[in-house]
Design an enzyme around this catalytic site. Structure first.
Site, mmCIF file in Angstrom:
data_model
loop_
_atom_site.group_PDB
_atom_site.id
_atom_site.type_symbol
_atom_site.label_atom_id
_atom_site.label_comp_id
_atom_site.label_asym_id
_atom_site.label_seq_id
_atom_site.Cartn_x
_atom_site.Cartn_y
_atom_site.Cartn_z
ATOM 1 N N SER A 125 34.483 50.875 9.775
ATOM 2 C CA SER A 125 34.428 52.400 9.915
ATOM 3 C C SER A 125 33.340 52.776 10.296
ATOM 4 O O SER A 125 32.126 52.521 10.473
ATOM 5 C CB SER A 125 34.691 52.924 8.367
ATOM 6 O OG SER A 125 34.599 54.354 8.566
ATOM 7 N N GLU A 127 31.935 55.269 9.369
ATOM 8 C CA GLU A 127 31.167 55.816 8.320
ATOM 9 C C GLU A 127 30.091 54.844 8.298
ATOM 10 O O GLU A 127 28.927 55.248 7.551
ATOM 11 C CB GLU A 127 31.946 55.748 7.128
ATOM 12 C CG GLU A 127 32.745 57.136 6.734
ATOM 13 C CD GLU A 127 31.710 58.442 6.508
ATOM 14 O OE1 GLU A 127 31.059 58.192 5.669
ATOM 15 O OE2 GLU A 127 31.916 59.201 7.011
ATOM 16 N N TYR A 149 31.151 54.886 -0.172
ATOM 17 C CA TYR A 149 32.199 54.152 0.820
ATOM 18 C C TYR A 149 31.459 53.584 1.916
ATOM 19 O O TYR A 149 31.812 52.299 2.303
ATOM 20 C CB TYR A 149 33.071 55.320 1.184
ATOM 21 C CG TYR A 149 34.165 54.801 2.344
ATOM 22 C CD1 TYR A 149 35.058 54.037 1.885
ATOM 23 C CD2 TYR A 149 33.623 55.291 3.564
ATOM 24 C CE1 TYR A 149 36.297 53.834 2.961
ATOM 25 C CE2 TYR A 149 34.675 54.704 4.607
ATOM 26 C CZ TYR A 149 35.921 54.153 4.501
ATOM 27 O OH TYR A 149 36.407 53.701 5.238
#
Ligand code: NAP
Ligand code: G4F
Length: 326
Positions: A125, A127, A149
């Protein structure tokens, strides 16, 4: 010739449902792992139920993963399962690390234990870039995750690379920037917004509570990104790839585009609610997918305004029951 077998974790999610369709079109035998739920959780794949095989399991349960790898012996494994909500990961950090981080290790190790020669895709990701060190972000941009996460995904990324380097596995990381669709989970900001627009137009809702409107995301169309995931596993050599559109927009711009398209002014409906702010935010993401374009021939086909319209059209035409994903 025998059909190729693909195994998908997270098949009930947004990406899993698109990937299953893509693989069926390519004549794969598709196996998907699902979790037992007290209510139905297969709405996104009900339309292909007869064409795929669903097996119960969980990324926290290594013995089941071992058994599934032993019995299915897939040619390709796509690890899309995750606790994928960034905000929720601050509330359940240990669970998120277990599913989203350790789950990747359990699945890789099940493949290694069974000595399978299959190809492995890890759902990495953007992220992971978090507090971005450079712009645009590429495969070489350092990670600085900003949530449990994001940290779990960094573990998933490195354990995938480690199994590639240590055991010679064909294991790849897709580093995917945000991707959306009419099948996007209803708590992510895009779908939360387009569902609210549908409800407002039907007279069922008169406000939309949101958090930070200033963050910027590189939003693409989920089906394009799953096409890219498949392409990564068809390459000659395993490698890691960014998938992104190369365009970034703020949440506020998403509101402008979506409410504007529906003939509404979002200022009349949006209320800022502190509960939707995160303890640490990712302010800005913008990806450079040049490597995937050059090496895989991947291209995003849907741009921001078209994506927004697709989602608004879906949510204004249909009521929100999750029976209407297709
Ligand atoms: P999603 O809609 O939230 O789907 C997540 C899937 O994971 C669901 O099928 C869910 O099952 C399953 N899952 C959750 N916990 C599990 C567990 N303990 N064991 C096994 N499966 C479990 O996510 P998505 O948007 O399709 O994303 C797919 C993957 O890509 C995720 O790993 C996500 O973190 C990653 N990713 C997504 C984006 C994006 O913008 N969409 C960008 C980068 C990376 P239930 O249906 O039973 O809950
Ligand atoms: O839609 P979001 O929840 O997506 P986020 O946090 O970017 O994560 C998604 O994309 C990642 C890829 O970069 C994936 F790995 C991850 O699994 C997931 O699919 O939030 C987007 C932005 C954030 O800045 C958030 O603070 O929207 C802001 N926001 C403002 N109000 C809100 C809200 N987000 C949500 N979910 N709900 C709100 O009410």
């Amino acid at each position: 010739m025998a059909k190729r077998k693909a195994f998908i974790t997270g098949i009930t999610g947004q990406d899993g449902s698109y990937l299953a369709e893509i693989l069926l079109e390519k004549d794969y035998e598709v196996y998907g792992m699902i979790r037992r739920s007290s209510s139905f959780n297969t709405a996104r794949i009900d339309h292909i139920f007869g064409d795929i095989e669903l097996l119960f399991g969980d990324l926290t349960d290594g013995s089941v993963l071992n058994r599934l790898m032993r019995t299915i012996r897939p040619d390709e494994v796509y690890n899309l399962g995750a606790q994928s909500q960034v905000h929720v990961s601050f509330q359940v950090p240990e669970f998120t690390a277990d599913v989203t981080g350790m789950g990747t290790l359990r699945l890789l190790d099940a493949i290694r234990e069974e000595d399978l020669k299959c190809r492995f895709y890890e759902a990495g990701s953007s992220e992971m870039f978090g507090q971005v060190a450079e712009t645009p972000q590429t495969e070489t941009t350092p990670f600085h995750p900003r949530s449990p996460y994001g940290v779990a995904k960094v573990f998933g990324y490195w354990i995938t690379r480690n199994y590639r380097e240590a055991y010679g596995m064909f294991a790849v990381n897709g580093i995917l920037f945000n991707h959306e669709s009419p099948r996007r989970g209803p708590t992510f900001v895009t779908r939360k917004t387009t569902r609210a627009i549908g409800a407002i137009l039907r007279g069922e809702q008169n406000e939309l509570r949101l958090g930070n409107l200033d963050s910027k995301r590189d939003w693409g169309f989920a089906r394009d990104y799953m096409q890219g995931a498949w392409q990564m596993l068809q390459a000659d050599e395993p490698d890691d790839y960014v998938l992104a559109t190369g365009e970034t927009h703020s949440v506020r711009e998403f509101l402008d585009e979506a409410f504007g398209y529906a003939g509404l002014d979002w200022n009349d409906y949006v209320k800022i609610d502190e509960r939707y702010f995160r303890p640490a935010e990712v302010d800005f993401l913008l990806g450079d997918a040049s490597k995937a374009k050059e090496k895989l021939g991947w291209e995003p086909t849907v741009r921001f305004p078209e994506l927004v319209r697709m989602m608004v059209d879906h949510d204004r035409e249909r009521r929100h029951t999750e029976e209407h994903y297709v």
